[in-house]
Design a protein around this motif. Structure first.
Motif, PDB file in Angstrom:
ATOM      1  N   ALA A  50       0.841  -1.208   0.000  1.00 27.76           N
ATOM      2  CA  ALA A  50       0.000   0.000   0.000  1.00 27.76           C
ATOM      3  C   ALA A  50       0.870   1.249   0.000  1.00 27.76           C
ATOM      4  O   ALA A  50       0.595   2.217  -0.729  1.00 27.76           O
ATOM      5  CB  ALA A  50      -0.931   0.002   1.206  1.00 27.76           C
ATOM      6  N   GLN A  51       1.929   1.241   0.782  1.00 26.35           N
ATOM      7  CA  GLN A  51       2.831   2.395   0.819  1.00 26.35           C
ATOM      8  C   GLN A  51       3.501   2.604  -0.538  1.00 26.35           C
ATOM      9  O   GLN A  51       3.591   3.738  -1.020  1.00 26.35           O
ATOM     10  CB  GLN A  51       3.888   2.208   1.901  1.00 26.35           C
ATOM     11  CG  GLN A  51       3.322   2.295   3.309  1.00 26.35           C
ATOM     12  CD  GLN A  51       4.382   2.087   4.350  1.00 26.35           C
ATOM     13  OE1 GLN A  51       5.377   2.807   4.368  1.00 26.35           O
ATOM     14  NE2 GLN A  51       4.187   1.114   5.226  1.00 26.35           N
ATOM     15  N   ALA A  52       3.942   1.516  -1.176  1.00 23.51           N
ATOM     16  CA  ALA A  52       4.613   1.625  -2.475  1.00 23.51           C
ATOM     17  C   ALA A  52       3.676   2.174  -3.542  1.00 23.51           C
ATOM     18  O   ALA A  52       4.102   2.932  -4.419  1.00 23.51           O
ATOM     19  CB  ALA A  52       5.161   0.256  -2.891  1.00 23.51           C
ATOM     20  N   ARG A  53       2.400   1.818  -3.462  1.00 24.43           N
ATOM     21  CA  ARG A  53       1.424   2.296  -4.446  1.00 24.43           C
ATOM     22  C   ARG A  53       0.821   3.646  -4.078  1.00 24.43           C
ATOM     23  O   ARG A  53       0.059   4.222  -4.847  1.00 24.43           O
ATOM     24  CB  ARG A  53       0.277   1.269  -4.592  1.00 24.43           C
ATOM     25  CG  ARG A  53       0.679  -0.037  -5.233  1.00 24.43           C
ATOM     26  CD  ARG A  53      -0.511  -0.968  -5.475  1.00 24.43           C
ATOM     27  NE  ARG A  53      -1.129  -1.416  -4.230  1.00 24.43           N
ATOM     28  CZ  ARG A  53      -2.389  -1.168  -3.867  1.00 24.43           C
ATOM     29  NH1 ARG A  53      -3.194  -0.479  -4.642  1.00 24.43           N
ATOM     30  NH2 ARG A  53      -2.869  -1.611  -2.731  1.00 24.43           N
ATOM     31  N   GLY A  54       1.124   4.137  -2.881  1.00 18.48           N
ATOM     32  CA  GLY A  54       0.505   5.379  -2.417  1.00 18.48           C
ATOM     33  C   GLY A  54      -0.960   5.191  -2.077  1.00 18.48           C
ATOM     34  O   GLY A  54      -1.738   6.140  -2.084  1.00 18.48           O
TER      35      GLY A  54
END
Length: 197
Positions: free
Chosen positions: A37-41
Motif C-alpha cells: 500500500a505504501q509503495a502504491r501510495g
C-alpha cells in the motif's frame, strides 16, 4: 495515555519509531498501510477491530514538531494524515435543532472558529490550547449547509452553531492548513527529507 503504554516506554525506551504504516483518512477512518500500500501510495485497509480502534484513539497525540502519532507500547507509530489530525461529524438532536460535533475518537469537539477551504472543505478549530484543527466529514456537508450562509464565491459566510452562537466562516487555502495549524501531514515524507505537509 494508557498506563500499560507508560510502563512499556519505561521498560523499552529506545524502540525505533515507525512511519508510513498508519493513516487517518479524511473521513476519520484508521487504516493500516502495508509495504505494498505504501509503495502504491494507497490508503491501506481500514482497521475494524473495536478494541484496537479504542486503543489507538486513547494513545493518539502529537510530538513537539507537530507530528501526530499512536504510542503502541514502546513504539511510536507516526500517522499519515489524509488532511487534518482530527475529523469531526456534525449531528443534530432528533427532538431539537441542537447541533453537536464529535471527533473520530467519539469525543465532543467544541468549535471556536470555522473555515472554508478553497477545495470545498469545512474545518473547525476548537477551544483547546493550542487549538485542534478538524475537517468536517463530507457526509455532513448537507447538514452543515442547512445551518450556514455562504457567499456565492465560497470565500466567506457564517455558521449558526447553537445557543445563538454564530461562527464566521473564514477562508483558508487547503495547501496552507498544515503550516497554519502546526502539524505535519506526512511524517514518512518528513523522515525522508521531503515535503512534510
Amino acid at each position: 495515555m494508557d498506563d500499560i503504554v507508560r510502563q512499556a516506554l519505561a521498560k523499552w525506551p529506545n524502540v525505533p519509531h515507525c512511519t508510513g504504516w498508519l493513516l487517518l483518512d479524511r473521513r476519520g477512518n484508521w487504516r493500516m498501510r502495508d509495504d505494498e500500500a505504501q509503495a502504491r501510495g494507497a490508503p491501506g485497509e481500514p482497521i475494524r477491530h473495536v478494541a484496537l480502534l479504542a486503543f489507538i484513539n486513547r494513545n493518539y497525540e502529537a510530538d513537539a514538531g507537530g507530528q501526530w502519532f499512536f504510542q503502541n507500547g514502546p513504539q511510536r507509530v507516526y500517522v499519515e494524515l489524509g488532511y487534518t489530525p482530527w475529523v469531526v461529524r456534525l449531528g443534530a438532536a432528533s427532538d431539537s435543532d441542537e447541533l453537536s460535533l464529535t471527533d473520530q475518537a467519539g469525543n465532543a469537539f467544541e468549535p471556536s472558529t470555522a473555515y472554508l477551504d478553497d477545495e470545498g472543505g469545512v474545518l473547525f478549530a476548537d477551544t483547546s490550547t493550542p487549538p485542534r484543527i478538524a475537517v468536517l466529514h463530507d457526509h455532513d456537508l448537507d447538514l452543515f449547509s442547512e445551518h450556514a450562509d455562504v457567499a456565492e464565491d465560497g470565500s466567506s459566510g457564517r455558521f449558526r452553531w447553537r445557543n445563538g452562537v454564530t461562527l464566521p466562516l473564514q477562508p483558508v487555502s487547503h495547501a496552507d492548513v498544515a503550516a497554519r495549524f502546526g502539524f505535519v501531514a506526512s511524517p514518512a515524507q518528513a523522515a525522508k527529507g521531503g515535503a512534510a505537509a
